[in-house]
Design a protein around this motif. Sequence first.
Motif, PDB file in Angstrom:
ATOM      1  N   UNK A 270       0.875  -1.316   0.029  1.00 44.48           N
ATOM      2  CA  UNK A 270       0.021   0.094   0.077  1.00 44.48           C
ATOM      3  C   UNK A 270       1.052   1.212  -0.067  1.00 44.48           C
ATOM      4  N   UNK A 271       0.451   2.362  -0.245  1.00 46.55           N
ATOM      5  CA  UNK A 271       1.150   3.612  -0.295  1.00 46.55           C
ATOM      6  C   UNK A 271       1.812   4.061   1.132  1.00 46.55           C
ATOM      7  N   UNK A 272       1.273   3.306   2.224  1.00 43.77           N
ATOM      8  CA  UNK A 272       1.704   3.443   3.417  1.00 43.77           C
ATOM      9  C   UNK A 272       2.782   2.316   4.201  1.00 43.77           C
ATOM     10  N   UNK A 273       3.056   1.043   3.222  1.00 44.08           N
ATOM     11  CA  UNK A 273       3.737   0.237   3.730  1.00 44.08           C
ATOM     12  C   UNK A 273       5.181   0.328   3.531  1.00 44.08           C
ATOM     13  N   UNK A 274       5.912   0.777   4.806  1.00 43.77           N
ATOM     14  CA  UNK A 274       7.310   1.219   4.699  1.00 43.77           C
ATOM     15  C   UNK A 274       7.892   0.011   4.646  1.00 43.77           C
ATOM     16  N   UNK A 275       7.498  -1.198   4.637  1.00 44.47           N
ATOM     17  CA  UNK A 275       8.493  -2.516   4.382  1.00 44.47           C
ATOM     18  C   UNK A 275       8.596  -2.704   2.841  1.00 44.47           C
ATOM     19  N   UNK A 276       7.454  -2.260   2.075  1.00 44.44           N
ATOM     20  CA  UNK A 276       7.474  -2.522   0.734  1.00 44.44           C
ATOM     21  C   UNK A 276       8.113  -1.259  -0.116  1.00 44.44           C
ATOM     22  N   UNK A 277       7.947  -0.109   0.514  1.00 47.01           N
ATOM     23  CA  UNK A 277       8.233   1.065  -0.260  1.00 47.01           C
ATOM     24  C   UNK A 277       9.479   1.799   0.623  1.00 47.01           C
ATOM     25  N   UNK A 278      10.049   2.557  -0.013  1.00 48.27           N
ATOM     26  CA  UNK A 278      11.306   3.344   0.527  1.00 48.27           C
ATOM     27  C   UNK A 278      10.857   4.633   0.617  1.00 48.27           C
ATOM     28  N   UNK A 279      11.387   5.470   1.577  1.00 40.42           N
ATOM     29  CA  UNK A 279      11.209   6.888   2.201  1.00 40.42           C
ATOM     30  C   UNK A 279       9.851   6.748   3.127  1.00 40.42           C
ATOM     31  N   UNK A 280       9.457   8.186   3.179  1.00 43.21           N
ATOM     32  CA  UNK A 280       8.306   8.464   3.927  1.00 43.21           C
ATOM     33  C   UNK A 280       6.947   8.205   3.471  1.00 43.21           C
ATOM     34  N   UNK A 281       6.085   7.596   4.226  1.00 40.93           N
ATOM     35  CA  UNK A 281       4.583   7.585   3.363  1.00 40.93           C
ATOM     36  C   UNK A 281       4.277   8.992   3.059  1.00 40.93           C
ATOM     37  N   UNK A 282       3.251   8.950   2.070  1.00 38.65           N
ATOM     38  CA  UNK A 282       2.599  10.041   1.446  1.00 38.65           C
ATOM     39  C   UNK A 282       2.162  11.056   2.351  1.00 38.65           C
ATOM     40  N   UNK A 283       1.464  10.571   3.563  1.00 39.07           N
ATOM     41  CA  UNK A 283       1.128  11.781   4.500  1.00 39.07           C
ATOM     42  C   UNK A 283       1.342  11.322   5.951  1.00 39.07           C
ATOM     43  N   UNK A 284       1.092  12.020   6.781  1.00 39.97           N
ATOM     44  CA  UNK A 284       1.363  11.713   8.399  1.00 39.97           C
ATOM     45  C   UNK A 284       0.287  10.530   8.586  1.00 39.97           C
ATOM     46  N   UNK A 285       0.444   9.915   9.596  1.00 36.65           N
ATOM     47  CA  UNK A 285      -0.544   8.914  10.099  1.00 36.65           C
ATOM     48  C   UNK A 285      -1.346   9.045  11.173  1.00 36.65           C
ATOM     49  N   UNK A 286      -0.984  10.277  11.833  1.00 40.37           N
ATOM     50  CA  UNK A 286      -1.785  10.761  13.091  1.00 40.37           C
ATOM     51  C   UNK A 286      -1.266  11.959  13.407  1.00 40.37           C
ATOM     52  N   UNK A 287      -1.810  12.631  14.385  1.00 43.67           N
ATOM     53  CA  UNK A 287      -1.494  13.943  14.988  1.00 43.67           C
ATOM     54  C   UNK A 287      -0.383  13.591  16.017  1.00 43.67           C
ATOM     55  N   UNK A 288       0.784  14.290  15.809  1.00 40.70           N
ATOM     56  CA  UNK A 288       2.032  13.942  16.469  1.00 40.70           C
ATOM     57  C   UNK A 288       1.925  15.232  17.750  1.00 40.70           C
ATOM     58  N   UNK A 289       2.490  14.902  18.941  1.00 44.64           N
ATOM     59  CA  UNK A 289       2.684  15.687  19.835  1.00 44.64           C
ATOM     60  C   UNK A 289       3.807  16.795  19.665  1.00 44.64           C
ATOM     61  N   UNK A 290       3.804  17.925  20.585  1.00 41.30           N
ATOM     62  CA  UNK A 290       5.041  18.599  20.432  1.00 41.30           C
ATOM     63  C   UNK A 290       6.326  18.064  20.555  1.00 41.30           C
ATOM     64  N   UNK A 291       6.123  17.379  21.464  1.00 43.31           N
ATOM     65  CA  UNK A 291       7.264  16.434  21.843  1.00 43.31           C
ATOM     66  C   UNK A 291       7.854  15.560  20.851  1.00 43.31           C
ATOM     67  N   UNK A 292       6.882  14.937  20.085  1.00 43.85           N
ATOM     68  CA  UNK A 292       7.423  14.075  18.840  1.00 43.85           C
ATOM     69  C   UNK A 292       8.002  14.999  17.658  1.00 43.85           C
TER      70      UNK A 292
END
Length: 341
Positions: A270-292
Amino acid sequence: MRKNFLFSLALFGFSVGVAVLWAKFEYDRFNHTPLNVSQEGLQLVIPSGATVRSVATELHQQEALEHPLYLVLLARWQGVARNIKAGEYDIQPATTPPEFLRQIVAGKVKQYSLTLVEGWTFSQVMKAVQNSPHLRQTLGEVTLSEMMKRLGYPEKHPEGRFFPDTYFFPRGTTDVDFLRRAYQLMAEHLAREWENRAAGLPYQSAYEALTLASIVEREAALPEEQALIAGVFARRLQKGMRLQTDPTVIYGLGDRFDGNLRHRDLREDTPYNTYTRSGLPPTPICIPSLGALQATLHPAGGEALYFVARGDGSHYFSTTFEEHRAAVQTYQLGKGKPNGN
């Protein structure tokens, strides 16, 4: 005759004096006597177009104000009779008439809250917004593109764009206004952190940093490990290695994920499978905290390229694949986990 006139004049003056003293006494008593409000407080809704007189009458009808005319006179004397603000007010016990008047002139309406939790997907954000009884729903069943257009950010993908925080707002705030506020807050934090980022990072834009921060958010159960995990991912990107992170696979599966990540899921492209695809996924996957965000833009140094969950929220970090395999044997095999990072 003259004596009678002087006596009448003196009597009149005395009466005026008594009246003035009585008026001053009543005025002081009115100003210092709290409204008749129970310990639970009084909820008062002032509609648009209301006058001080109508507000005073409403309080009198609710037995919270003994002399409604006094409030009207007080507002006129202070020159604020035309300055009251519509809204829902929370009147607390011990509130005096002048304090109440200042409250409705300043528009200090009752505030409700809604918390957006770090790690939530946009679907979870929207569910919380739609379930809030205090927000005015205007979006209905609009498409994502139409929604972002109404927020003022056309062509932007909504995932990861809304800052996790507790927001306070008055009743009747629209869902659009609430979401726009959360979007702008994330944009402000992201811009500031991107401006102050460490040198030599493998992200080409603030949006790429936001995307990786969302992955760090989902991988790190412990805040103190966020920078360590961000360091692993940054080094992988620099070396051209695939991220191979389970949360992106789960996100790509969507509603098909049943809580059990299988080996076949890791192989499903899938476009988000980072096992089958290199680099970053096309979009974030959640809302990150300021710490992240901060960890992603200031990742920890070192040589670790792998990590595996210990099962207690922490991770074991490895420099070589051989060390990583041994850690997987120790911490993962037999626990239903298909792999480590």
